[in-house]
Design a protein around this motif. Structure first.
Motif, short mmCIF file in Angstrom:
data_model
loop_
_atom_site.label_atom_id
_atom_site.label_comp_id
_atom_site.label_asym_id
_atom_site.label_seq_id
_atom_site.Cartn_x
_atom_site.Cartn_y
_atom_site.Cartn_z
N THR A 307 -16.60 36.25 -48.20
CA THR A 307 -17.43 35.15 -47.71
C THR A 307 -17.27 34.99 -46.20
OG1 THR A 307 -15.71 33.48 -47.97
CG2 THR A 307 -17.10 33.93 -49.90
N ALA A 308 -18.16 34.22 -45.61
CA ALA A 308 -18.08 33.94 -44.17
C ALA A 308 -16.73 33.31 -43.82
CB ALA A 308 -19.22 33.02 -43.75
N GLU A 309 -16.28 32.37 -44.66
CA GLU A 309 -15.00 31.70 -44.40
C GLU A 309 -13.85 32.68 -44.47
OE1 GLU A 309 -17.37 30.65 -46.38
OE2 GLU A 309 -17.77 28.51 -46.06
N GLU A 310 -13.88 33.59 -45.44
CA GLU A 310 -12.81 34.59 -45.57
C GLU A 310 -12.80 35.53 -44.36
OE1 GLU A 310 -12.29 35.15 -50.39
OE2 GLU A 310 -14.01 36.10 -49.41
N ILE A 311 -13.97 35.90 -43.89
CA ILE A 311 -14.07 36.78 -42.71
C ILE A 311 -13.45 36.09 -41.49
CG2 ILE A 311 -15.68 37.86 -41.09
CD1 ILE A 311 -17.59 38.21 -43.55
N ILE A 312 -13.85 34.85 -41.26
CA ILE A 312 -13.35 34.12 -40.10
C ILE A 312 -11.83 33.94 -40.18
CG2 ILE A 312 -13.34 31.85 -38.96
CD1 ILE A 312 -16.38 31.75 -39.61
N LYS A 313 -11.33 33.58 -41.35
CA LYS A 313 -9.90 33.32 -41.48
C LYS A 313 -9.07 34.61 -41.45
CE LYS A 313 -9.94 28.75 -43.54
NZ LYS A 313 -9.42 27.87 -44.60
N TYR A 314 -9.72 35.75 -41.60
CA TYR A 314 -9.01 37.02 -41.42
C TYR A 314 -8.78 37.29 -39.94
CZ TYR A 314 -7.79 41.93 -41.45
OH TYR A 314 -7.12 43.12 -41.25
N TYR A 315 -9.80 37.02 -39.14
CA TYR A 315 -9.72 37.32 -37.71
C TYR A 315 -9.10 36.19 -36.88
CZ TYR A 315 -12.45 41.59 -38.31
OH TYR A 315 -12.88 42.85 -38.67
N PHE A 316 -9.15 34.96 -37.39
CA PHE A 316 -8.57 33.81 -36.69
C PHE A 316 -7.54 33.17 -37.63
CE2 PHE A 316 -12.81 34.43 -35.01
CZ PHE A 316 -12.64 34.34 -33.64
N LYS A 317 -6.29 33.17 -37.24
CA LYS A 317 -5.21 32.78 -38.15
C LYS A 317 -4.94 31.28 -38.16
CE LYS A 317 -4.59 37.04 -39.27
NZ LYS A 317 -5.09 37.51 -40.59
N ASN A 318 -4.71 30.75 -39.37
CA ASN A 318 -4.29 29.34 -39.57
C ASN A 318 -5.28 28.33 -38.99
OD1 ASN A 318 -1.77 30.22 -40.73
ND2 ASN A 318 -1.08 30.69 -38.66
N VAL A 319 -6.57 28.64 -39.13
CA VAL A 319 -7.60 27.74 -38.63
C VAL A 319 -8.19 26.92 -39.77
CG1 VAL A 319 -8.19 29.20 -36.66
CG2 VAL A 319 -9.40 29.52 -38.83
N ASP A 320 -8.88 25.85 -39.41
CA ASP A 320 -9.60 25.02 -40.37
C ASP A 320 -11.10 25.21 -40.14
OD1 ASP A 320 -7.29 23.58 -41.54
OD2 ASP A 320 -7.10 22.74 -39.52
N ILE A 321 -11.83 25.39 -41.21
CA ILE A 321 -13.29 25.44 -41.13
C ILE A 321 -13.79 24.15 -41.74
CG2 ILE A 321 -15.40 26.66 -41.82
CD1 ILE A 321 -13.73 29.22 -41.96
N MET A 322 -14.51 23.36 -40.94
CA MET A 322 -14.91 22.04 -41.40
C MET A 322 -16.36 21.73 -41.02
SD MET A 322 -12.49 19.95 -38.73
CE MET A 322 -11.06 20.67 -39.50
N LYS A 323 -16.90 20.74 -41.69
CA LYS A 323 -18.30 20.36 -41.50
C LYS A 323 -18.37 19.07 -40.67
CE LYS A 323 -22.47 20.10 -44.39
NZ LYS A 323 -23.16 21.24 -43.80
N LEU A 324 -19.02 19.15 -39.52
CA LEU A 324 -19.13 17.97 -38.65
C LEU A 324 -20.25 17.05 -39.10
CD1 LEU A 324 -18.69 19.51 -35.09
CD2 LEU A 324 -16.98 18.36 -36.49
N TRP A 325 -21.31 17.61 -39.68
CA TRP A 325 -22.43 16.82 -40.18
C TRP A 325 -23.11 17.56 -41.30
CZ3 TRP A 325 -22.68 18.23 -34.83
CH2 TRP A 325 -23.40 19.40 -34.56
#
Length: 325
Positions: A307-325
């Motif tokens: 998934t997009a979230e899995e891809i991002i968290k592979y390349y950027f470590k220990n980050v949070d993906i959140m929804k602003l609106w």
């Protein structure tokens, strides 16, 4: 009397378990509430430019005009300029989340060099922008990630990305000559760059004149007047050149690459130099600075079902993906 006593004891036991259950439920609810509050505390602040109607003033370089554009429409245009619009959905969605994060961080911490504009389509300042290349896949990616950003410790990350990592991503200091402290979420990782990537990006060869080499070195502040020998000085964790030596003078490799031409000297993951007469033949792997998400790596991971979230968290470590609106 015994029967009354037993009934009394059973009643007391029942009441005890009832209140214990109430206490457990209350504690569990309290824990969940605390976790939610922690997430909310980590949520970065929405830039003041978007606290009204969520539109930004964009200076469109090609047209020489400023336009007020909805932030999500702006993100769609960035995708048109930064990623192929026929790629797997999850790769495009990962790019959408990073593109939105990039502009949020820009609006929060930077000021456009174009007067009275919030951001621009100048790639030296921000991101590419090509609304003519926005199609249904791009619109779908933007819609499905609406308001989603990447944060670390309550702040927008520096949402770096590049085309092809050459098998391994770079740290910020290594790939970009980053002057500040190394961001903790940026680490050198193995990158599964797709075999479908253009061969000339995976392994490239470029030819330069000695004059071009000398001019580029002087442009970045390393004064030289000859180019008879060139070699790698320091290397970073991914094996990229951090510095080069040109006739004994040390040169910043990332800065030199930009000055020489980043579409010809495609990376600092260098494999060979040859000085032939008035020419320098240079060979390397990958395309781009190598920091953050590799687009061809995202392509491969999306093809594998990530998934997009899995891809991002592979390349950027220990980050949070959140929804602003």
């Amino acid at each position: 009397m015994k029967r009354v006593y037993k009934i009394g004891m059973l009643f007391l036991i029942f009441i005890s378990f009832f209140f214990i259950g109430i206490g457990c439920t209350t504690n569990e609810e309290r824990r969940i509430k605390e976790e939610k509050n922690q997430v909310l505390e980590k949520k970065p602040v929405i830039p003041k430019q978007l606290q009204g109607d969520r539109s930004v003033v964009v200076y469109v370089v090609d047209e020489g005009v400023k336009r007020e554009i909805d932030i999500e429409e702006y993100v769609a245009g960035v995708l048109g300029g930064e990623i192929n619009n026929d790629w797997p959905d999850e790769a495009i969605k990962a790019q959408a989340i990073l593109a939105r994060t990039f502009v949020m961080e820009f609006l929060t911490d930077k000021t456009s060099k174009y007067q009275n504009a919030d951001v621009s389509t100048d790639i030296e300042e921000a991101q590419a922008w090509a609304p003519k290349d926005v199609n249904n896949k791009v619109r779908k990616a933007v819609q499905e990630t609406e308001g989603m950003v990447v944060a670390y410790d309550g702040h927008y990350i520096k949402a770096w990305f590049h085309s092809h990592a050459g098998g391994k991503t770079a740290t910020a200091k290594e790939g970009l000559a980053f002057k500040d402290l190394e961001p903790p979420y940026i680490q050198s990782v193995e990158s599964p760059d797709s075999q479908e990537a253009p061969p000339e990006d995976a392994n490239w060869t470029a030819e330069f004149t000695k004059k071009e080499i000398i001019n580029a070195a002087n442009k970045v502040g390393s004064q030289i007047d000859s180019c008879n020998d060139i070699s790698i000085g320091k290397k970073g964790p991914s094996g990229r050149a951090v510095t080069l030596f040109i006739d004994g003078t040390e040169v910043s490799a990332p800065n030199f690459r930009v000055a020489l031409g980043s579409t010809k000297m495609k990376s600092t993951l260098l494999t060979d130099f040859q000085v032939l007469g008035d020419k320098l033949i240079m060979k390397g792997k990958g395309y781009g600075h190598g920091v953050g998400m590799s687009q061809w790596g995202a392509y491969a991971m999306a093809k594998e079902g990530k998934t997009a979230e899995e891809i991002i968290k592979y390349y950027f470590k220990n980050v949070d993906i959140m929804k602003l609106w």
